[in-house]
Design a protein around this motif. Structure first.
Motif, PDB file in Angstrom:
ATOM      1  N   ASN A  41       0.856  -1.187   0.000  1.00 34.10           N
ATOM      2  CA  ASN A  41       0.000   0.000   0.000  1.00 34.10           C
ATOM      3  C   ASN A  41       0.889   1.232   0.000  1.00 34.10           C
ATOM      4  N   SER A  85     -12.804  -3.685  -9.705  1.00 31.48           N
ATOM      5  CA  SER A  85     -12.118  -3.543  -8.432  1.00 31.48           C
ATOM      6  C   SER A  85     -12.977  -4.191  -7.375  1.00 31.48           C
ATOM      7  N   GLN A  86     -12.331  -4.556  -6.276  1.00 26.57           N
ATOM      8  CA  GLN A  86     -13.111  -5.200  -5.235  1.00 26.57           C
ATOM      9  C   GLN A  86     -13.995  -4.188  -4.535  1.00 26.57           C
ATOM     10  N   ASP A 162      -8.269  -4.731  -9.941  1.00 28.47           N
ATOM     11  CA  ASP A 162      -7.680  -4.142  -8.750  1.00 28.47           C
ATOM     12  C   ASP A 162      -7.965  -5.057  -7.560  1.00 28.47           C
ATOM     13  N   GLU A 163      -6.949  -5.762  -7.092  1.00 27.65           N
ATOM     14  CA  GLU A 163      -7.091  -6.717  -5.999  1.00 27.65           C
ATOM     15  C   GLU A 163      -8.337  -7.580  -6.132  1.00 27.65           C
ATOM     16  N   GLY A 166      -9.236 -10.919  -3.165  1.00 28.22           N
ATOM     17  CA  GLY A 166      -9.037 -10.890  -1.720  1.00 28.22           C
ATOM     18  C   GLY A 166     -10.251 -11.395  -0.964  1.00 28.22           C
ATOM     19  N   THR A 194      -2.197  -5.715  -7.200  1.00 25.68           N
ATOM     20  CA  THR A 194      -2.527  -6.392  -5.946  1.00 25.68           C
ATOM     21  C   THR A 194      -1.389  -6.263  -4.957  1.00 25.68           C
ATOM     22  N   HIS A 195      -1.705  -6.400  -3.670  1.00 28.57           N
ATOM     23  CA  HIS A 195      -0.620  -6.552  -2.706  1.00 28.57           C
ATOM     24  C   HIS A 195      -0.679  -7.927  -2.061  1.00 28.57           C
ATOM     25  N   TYR A 196      -1.557  -8.787  -2.602  1.00 24.04           N
ATOM     26  CA  TYR A 196      -1.560 -10.181  -2.149  1.00 24.04           C
ATOM     27  C   TYR A 196      -0.564 -10.950  -2.997  1.00 24.04           C
ATOM     28  N   GLU A 199      -1.459 -14.004  -5.164  1.00 31.74           N
ATOM     29  CA  GLU A 199      -2.099 -13.769  -6.463  1.00 31.74           C
ATOM     30  C   GLU A 199      -1.051 -13.624  -7.554  1.00 31.74           C
TER      31      GLU A 199
ATOM     32  N   GLY B 161      -5.404  -6.697   4.179  1.00 32.25           N
ATOM     33  CA  GLY B 161      -5.068  -5.420   3.568  1.00 32.25           C
ATOM     34  C   GLY B 161      -3.738  -4.853   4.007  1.00 32.25           C
ATOM     35  N   ASP B 163       0.529  -5.099   3.944  1.00 27.87           N
ATOM     36  CA  ASP B 163       1.542  -5.620   3.033  1.00 27.87           C
ATOM     37  C   ASP B 163       2.344  -6.752   3.687  1.00 27.87           C
TER      38      ASP B 163
END
Lengths: 244, 300, 368
Positions: A41, A85-86, A162-163, A166, A194-196, A199, B161, B163
């Protein structure tokens, strides 16, 4: 096999005052590729994506999306991309059918085309029994699958996700990726932010942004080899540690 | 028992949120509730923190009944709800002081408990909580939940959510807290975090699929998993789905996880089948199952 | 007690950090008072009128002169024909037309009888009424001047005297109303928003799962707004005394006490609203629709209760603002003491106890 580039960014930069949210990033995405755009993020992912989808003007650098310039041809870009997006997906208080009709309508599909697409989509996703139900009453996984399909309604060249997955259960998540593979196989380019990190494992190639810059860009396999780790999560951890 | 649920059910109007849930958490244990959004994790947390009354069943926390002795529980537990629930317009220090005060304590009194977390955010103690990064907010929220030295700590999706770096740090903090004797119940939708818990409950659609140590859950997986790769993922999945001996196929990153119905599975058979389907660069090798495989098998 | 003070401290942080709300909180009363005091008024001043004079003789001229030299009217247009009256009105500038009949002087002298037609634009009935009254008054005055020294057989000359607000200053009427609205809004809306904000943020969950008692949360929310509302009430009273020279006849102390009582009534209402709304937006809508409108429409602030249809008159009784307006009008304008407003005060106290009781009963110690 040489495939055409559908996204090209060269030294793309977005500065807010002295702060460079996106700092001279360069990359290409090929037709039909699943491209993972990763970062923590605040690393600049969203800012970069906003420039690519034509809702934010770059401070400097060049970029074309689907062959159109991000400075001057934003309207053409918007017609040629899909977005999911989610956070914002579909209207909960409209039914499945109404959502499809509405989104078909805003992309300028003809009435006949919308009807055709609607029927096709409802049967492909197996939603026949619930096509008149409010989207708000559907389970999260179905919503996401439906929302992805809706973003493909106007047959865009590129879809920005976008993500997307999740919080979804593992099985639905895999069904979702199967849909993504299918779209990619049919030539649609998929751009996933994404920041997962898990994925990321599903993407053909990934870029990792840290503090406004792209610090790594390759296939997940090569990145894991390069950092001598087993997962993209560890790649990210190592990368973040190196930079600190 | 630090936490004990027996046959807990709860519905909202007609929707069943959780059904017949029973599990126990030992003192000092780090117990994970693993499941996707909408599985009922938050409902369980709210019942245990006395915010909801169960329709059926009984539950105790630190020996107190969640309905009868709710006041005692409210004194004894720390709770970090799913969303960031601190005052955004208050500074880091003001938030912490506030929560210390309403629990009738001070920051100094229990500083040793939060010290190694708080030192990381102390440089920003005059910053408004709303201006912190995701990882910082989460650390502050944890400090606030710990400030009164609770016996039991409830953390509802603390790492959603956040990182990867902050996630890792967060789990390290939990491990340290556990060593100080605090019982921790944590929920997460991330299957890879399951391995960090002592024991886990896999939960989906309001029902528990299995409760055990992460290792035991994985070892119960009944099939041999093969990592299958090829040049075209979509065509590979299509081909495998029409393979007559297929038991299950799920994409897993750059490979798919394939299991076969037969006991006498031959890699060569599948390889030639896939080659006939026009796929190239085929690789097939046995692999270790993980929690996600186990979850999907149980959820089937 | 320490917990409680900590809670109140936190509430003040919220209030003082939200600059915009704070500005509205203190700006609104000042703006409203000034607005009602200067701009929105029923008084007649420099109203544009037109004249259609069929006689053009000495009498009509002196009447027109008298009217145009008054501070109330300005002759904007001289109309030549009946047919032009309509056009003049439609231009929108003039509010009334004076139509003098033919041979006005001669009729007056020979037949002791002459006619002036007053035509007013009644799209705004209140103004039209006032204009007619003012013109009538000027004409009567003219007649009395003329008749000086002449013995008239029968004549009834009514002597009117307006008491409590002799200059008919509308600001005197608005101040109690505005004060009521402001106190109601600040107290009820702000508390309900501040409680629902905690629900929306999710912090309510943490507060519930803490040793804080429900009543501590409620009182803690309410205390800061009592302060703010008292300050607001004082600002309004001071403004009306020093800027509009409004005399406060009665006891300032009693006025203060009654105001605090009404503030508590409103706060109790605010808490009640917060128990039934889940979001800040809902709380705001309920406060505006459920409190503001009845206060403006049914409290007697703008529309006199006595001229309402009976069902509305009955409904107006359950509106706390009605009783508060009666009380403060009495104290400010008539200078009465407790002996005259005890009944209204008792009603307000009763309502307050009812609302507090209801909200304590409704307050949830859990999430559902």
């Amino acid at each position: 096999m040489k495939k055409e580039n559908v996204i090209v960014a060269e030294e793309l930069t977005k500065a807010f005052g002295d702060f460079k949210a996106v700092n001279a990033i360069s990359f290409e995405v090929k037709k039909g590729e699943i491209f993972g755009f990763l970062g923590a993020n605040g690393a600049g992912k969203t800012t970069a994506m906003k420039m690519l989808i034509g809702i934010s003007k770059p401070s400097s650098g060049q970029a074309t999306v689907a062959g159109f310039d991000v400075y001057t041809q934003t309207e053409s870009i918007k017609k040629n991309i899909g977005y999911m997006s989610q956070k914002f997906a579909l209207y909960d208080d409209l039914t499945v059918k109404e959502n499809i009709t509405f989104f078909g309508g805003i992309y300028g599909l003809s009435r006949a085309k919308i009807k055709e697409k609607r029927e096709q989509l409802v049967s492909e996703l197996g939603l026949e029994n619930i096509s008149n139900k409010l989207v708000g009453s559907l389970p999260l996984g179905w919503k996401q699958k439906l929302s992805f399909s809706v973003s493909l309604l106007h047959e865009p060249k590129i879809v920005f996700l976008d993500e997307p997955t999740g919080g979804v259960d593992p099985i639905t998540r895999r069904q979702f990726w199967e849909m993504i593979y299918k779209a990619a196989d049919q030539g649609t380019t998929i751009f996933v932010t994404t920041h997962y990190m898990d994925e990321a494992e599903y993407c053909d190639r990934v870029s990792i942004m840290v503090e406004g810059k792209i610090e790594a860009l390759d296939t997940p396999k090569k990145l894991k080899e390069q950092f001598k780790v087993d997962s993209m999560n560890d790649v990210f951890l190592k990368l973040a540690r190196n930079i600190e | 028992m630090s936490i004990s649920l027996s046959n807990i059910s709860k519905s909202y109007k007609k929707v069943k949120a959780v059904q017949d849930i029973s599990f126990d958490v030992e003192p000092g244990e780090l117990f994970g509730l693993i499941g996707p959004d909408g599985a009922g994790k938050t409902t369980i947390f709210r019942i245990l923190t006395t915010l909801l009354i169960p329709d059926e069943g009984t539950a105790t926390v630190a020996g107190f009944d969640v309905v009868e002795d709710y006041k005692a529980i409210r004194n004894a537990v720390g709770y970090m709800p799913g969303r960031f629930s601190l005052y955004q317009d208050l500074t880091v220090e003001e938030n912490l002081t506030f929560f210390a005060t309403i629990f009738g304590t001070t920051i100094e009194e229990n500083y040793d408990l939060i010290e190694d977390i708080y030192v990381q955010i102390e440089p920003f103690k005059d910053r408004r909580a709303g201006k912190l990064s995701g990882g910082m907010k989460q650390k502050l929220a944890l400090c606030c939940a710990l400030i009164h030295k609770p016996k039991v700590l409830f953390l509802d999706e603390p790492t959603t959510g956040v990182d990867p770096v902050s996630r890792k740090e967060f789990w390290e903090m939990l491990k340290r807290l556990q060593k100080k004797g605090i019982t921790i119940l944590v929920s997460t939708p991330y299957m890879d975090e399951a391995a960090l818990c002592d024991r886990i409950a896999l939960i989906q659609d309001g029902e528990i699929l299995d409760i055990d140590t992460p290792k035991a859950i994985v070892s119960k997986f009944p099939k041999t998993i093969y990592n299958v790769g090829a040049n075209n993922m979509y065509k590979l999945i299509q081909a495998l789905q029409s393979y007559k001996h297929l038991y299950s196929v799920f994409p897993f990153g750059e490979f798919v996880h394939y299991t076969d119905k037969r006991d006498s599975f031959q890699i060569a058979d599948l390889k030639s089948y896939l080659q006939n389907k026009g796929l190239a660069n085929i690789s097939i090798e046995a692999a270790q199952p993980n929690i996600e495989d186990a979850f999907m098998e149980l959820a089937k | 007690m320490k917990r409680f003070i900590g809670f109140i401290k936190k509430e003040f942080y919220h209030i003082f950090r939200d600059r915009r709300s704070l500005f509205i909180l203190f700006g609104m009363p000042i703006a409203q008072i000034l607005l009602f005091g200067f701009a929105i008024t029923n008084e007649i001043n420099n109203v544009d009128i037109a004249v259609l004079d069929h006689s053009k003789d000495a009498t009509t001229e002196s009447i027109i002169n008298k009217i145009s030299t008054s501070k109330y009217f300005t002759i904007n247009e001289l109309i030549a024909r009946e047919a032009d009256i309509e056009t003049a009105f439609k231009k929108g500038k003039i509010k009334a037309v004076l139509n003098f009949e033919k041979d006005f002087s001669r009729n007056l002298i020979k037949e002791q009888h002459a006619t002036i037609q007053i035509i007013t634009d009644a799209t705004d009935p209140n103004t039209a009424n006032s204009i007619t009254n003012y013109i009538n008054a000027i004409l009567q005055n003219y007649q009395q001047d003329k008749n000086k020294g002449i013995v008239v057989e029968y004549q009834i000359v009514p002597q009117t005297r307006m008491v409590y607000n002799p200059e008919l200053k509308s600001v005197f009427m608005f101040v109690p109303g505005v004060m009521t609205i402001i106190l109601m809004l600040v107290s009820a809306m702000m508390t309900s928003i501040s409680i629902t904000r905690e629900k929306e943020l999710g912090t309510m969950e943490i507060l519930l799962v803490s040793p804080l008692k429900p009543f501590q949360v409620i009182i803690g929310k309410v205390v800061p707004y009592i302060f703010l509302s008292v300050i607001n009430a004082a600002v309004i009273v001071l403004l009306s005394i020093f800027i509009f020279k409004m005399p406060v006849q009665g006891s300032l102390f009693l006025l203060g006490l009654e105001s605090v009582l009404f503030i508590i009534t409103s706060l109790a209402l605010g808490i009640l609203i917060s128990t039934i709304s889940e979001t800040q937006q809902a709380a705001m809508m309920i406060s505006l629709m459920g409190l503001m409108l009845p206060v403006i429409l049914l409290s007697g602030f703008i529309f006199p209760i006595s001229s309402m249809p009976v069902p509305l008159q009955i409904i107006s009784n359950i509106i706390p603002a009605k009783w508060f307006i009666i009380i403060i009008k009495g104290i400010m304008l008539k200078g009465v003491g407790m002996a005259y407003v005890w009944k209204e005060t008792l009603i307000l106290i009763g309502m307050t106890i009812f609302f507090i009781g209801l909200s304590v009963k409704k307050y949830k110690i859990r999430l559902e």
